[in-house]
Design a protein around this motif. Structure first.
Motif, PDB file in Angstrom:
ATOM      1  N   LEU A 238      -3.461   3.891  -1.504  1.00 42.73           N
ATOM      2  CA  LEU A 238      -4.677   3.979  -0.698  1.00 42.73           C
ATOM      3  C   LEU A 238      -5.649   5.013  -1.264  1.00 42.73           C
TER       4      LEU A 238
ATOM      5  N   ALA B 257     -11.923   0.350  -1.037  1.00 41.73           N
ATOM      6  CA  ALA B 257     -11.264   0.093   0.248  1.00 41.73           C
ATOM      7  C   ALA B 257     -12.210  -0.589   1.222  1.00 41.73           C
TER       8      ALA B 257
ATOM      9  N   ILE C 207       0.854  -1.175   0.000  1.00 39.87           N
ATOM     10  CA  ILE C 207       0.000   0.000   0.000  1.00 39.87           C
ATOM     11  C   ILE C 207       0.897   1.234   0.000  1.00 39.87           C
TER      12      ILE C 207
END
Length: 508
Positions: free
Chosen positions: A156, A351, A128
């Motif tokens: 992200l 997410a 990430i």
């Protein structure tokens, strides 16, 4: 090779690539192998020549001959060392916060489906990052001898701003690069580029004094533009092929929405979100909110700001250039036969679906902490600088301009340009330009900035004066004047003006 000639070569090679992609790929692969074969041959030749020098020096039994052989041998050793060092160099692996399956079960499930469907290599590391981007990187642990480890980098912000279906298209696109060995090819191309540039820089200074150096430099000057053009076109071809993988796995609609959203939202994050974030340092000693924890809400709340017809029209009108191997939005959508449509707002982001419960918030907090550790000192320094500067503006503004010294007028105008606007700086500059004892190049530069901001053609005269009187101001003055004339009078006028103040040996 001149830029226009290089551009023409790229356009011609694109036609070859479009007419026969596999044949073009084989041609570039052969060029790469040929480059390595030539380099290994050169290395073998240099080693043989060095051995011959040593043998000759030993057999000659003459001090002068041994000195000459020693000097030549030192040069050959330095060149051999450069070639070996770059061929064997280990590139740094990509960085990021590693994800494990328990933290992102849905994301890893998608990767498993991609493995099964596309029969490609496995990804060893999922990282990430803090960027609005996604990428596949193959890290060669043993230089040109391979030992590849596959890394998937997912920003992200990308997860926070995409739908799950669009994220599937992104993952399929990136994995498509891996299945086509695009990533490995990119690593090889990068390494070869580094090698050619290192060799050129090492030998250029001695090319006038050494026959071997001169020959290699001339060969690189002829070969490198063609190598760059071929590899550039191949990289662009790879993007089209990876887009088709995304279409096959996620569908046309999700892929087209992903491409449009990535362009529009990416531009907004880069040009609006982050600048607005850092502008808070002008008035607050600590951020009012942390960037990654607030990004999800900011993307939703500002949808009407970044997802606009104007932004889409601008992106659609932007053509591909030679600065980016990614084709423009129009060409990518045309390739998958889709029209440009604004992506809908994201109700449930990727997410929330692909990461386990609570992991998204945890990652946001970790990235916020990392960001503040890197930026806290600069943030506080900026805050204090702005506060002190505003106090100084107040002190200088309290006196009539006529009573301020030349230095004080320069300081006041500079501070107002930095922290207010061009109009507020004009009175101090007008007063300064009336003073004797000049020239004042910095004042001329600032006054030129003010006038061109007002659309006043006289501004370029002041920019010229600044450039001619202070070489350190030449670049800024020339760029500002050129841009103003380019927009106002066209390229021909701008080029003539540039040529009138920039020395001919200066690169344009």
């Amino acid at each position: 090779m001149e830029y226009k000639a290089f551009e023409h070569l790229v356009r011609r090679l694109e036609l070859d690539s479009n007419s026969s992609p596999e044949a073009f790929r084989r041609k570039v692969f052969a060029i790469g192998l040929g480059a390595y074969a030539t380099l290994f041959g050169l290395l073998a030749g240099l080693l043989a020549l060095f051995a011959m020098l040593v043998q000759w020096a030993i057999e000659s039994h003459r001090a002068f001959a041994m000195i000459k052989a020693g000097l030549a041998g030192l040069f050959l050793l330095s060149l051999i060392f450069v070639i070996l060092r770059v061929m064997l160099m280990r590139l740094d692996p990509p960085t990021g916060r590693e994800l494990v399956r328990d933290e992102a079960p849905k994301l890893f499930d998608i990767l498993e489906k991609l493995y099964g469907k596309l029969h490609g290599p496995r990804i060893q590391h999922v990282l990430i990052t803090d960027e609005y981007n996604a990428a596949i990187v193959q890290h060669a642990r043993f230089g040109i001898f391979g030992g590849y480890r596959n890394y998937l980098l997912v920003g992200l912000p990308f997860l926070l701003g995409s739908t799950p279906k669009e994220m599937l298209a992104v993952l399929a696109h990136e994995y498509g690069h891996l299945c086509g060995d695009h990533a490995k090819g990119s690593t090889t191309i990068y390494r070869q580029r580094r090698l050619f540039v290192a060799m050129y820089q090492h030998l250029e200074s001695s090319a006038d004094d050494n026959v071997v150096s001169a020959a290699i430099v001339r060969a690189l000057q002829r070969f490198f533009p063609y190598y760059s053009a071929y590899t550039f076109v191949l990289s662009r071809q790879d993007e089209y092929e990876a887009d088709q993988v995304a279409v096959d796995m996620a569908g046309h609609t999700a892929t087209s929405q992903m491409l449009v959203r990535a362009r529009l939202l990416g531009d907004w994050i880069a040009h609006d979100f982050w600048p607005s974030m850092y502008e808070n340092a002008d008035r607050l000693e600590r951020p009012p909110f942390m960037p990654f924890s607030s990004m999800r809400l900011a993307i939703k709340a500002n949808y009407d700001e970044w997802a606009t017809k104007k932004a889409l029209d601008t992106a659609w009108a932007t053509r591909s250039d030679l600065d980016d191997t990614h084709p423009c939005l129009r060409e990518r959508l045309d390739a998958i036969e889709m029209a440009p449509v604004l992506p809908p707002p994201v109700d449930t982001c990727a997410a929330d679906v692909m990461l386990a419960a609570g992991v998204g918030k945890k990652l946001e907090a970790e990235l916020d902490q990392d960001w503040w550790e890197v930026n806290s000192r600069g943030w506080v320094h900026r805050f204090r600088h702005v506060q002190n500067s505003r106090v100084r503006i107040g002190e200088l503004s309290a006196s009539p301009l006529a009573k301020l010294s030349v230095q004080d007028l320069l300081e006041l105008a500079s501070l107002k340009l930095d922290f207010e606007d061009t109009a507020s700086a004009k009175p101090a500059l007008v007063e300064l330009m009336k003073r004797g004892g000049g020239p004042y190049p910095r004042a001329s530069l600032m006054y030129g900035r003010v006038l061109v901001a007002e659309g006043d053609r006289r501004g370029v005269d002041h920019l010229r004066e600044a450039a001619l009187n202070e070489p350190r101001l030449l670049e800024e003055a020339a760029q500002r004047g050129y841009q103003f004339l380019l927009e106002r009078d066209g390229e021909a006028v701008a080029n003539r003006w540039w040529g009138s103040i920039v020395p001919q040996d200066e690169p344009a």
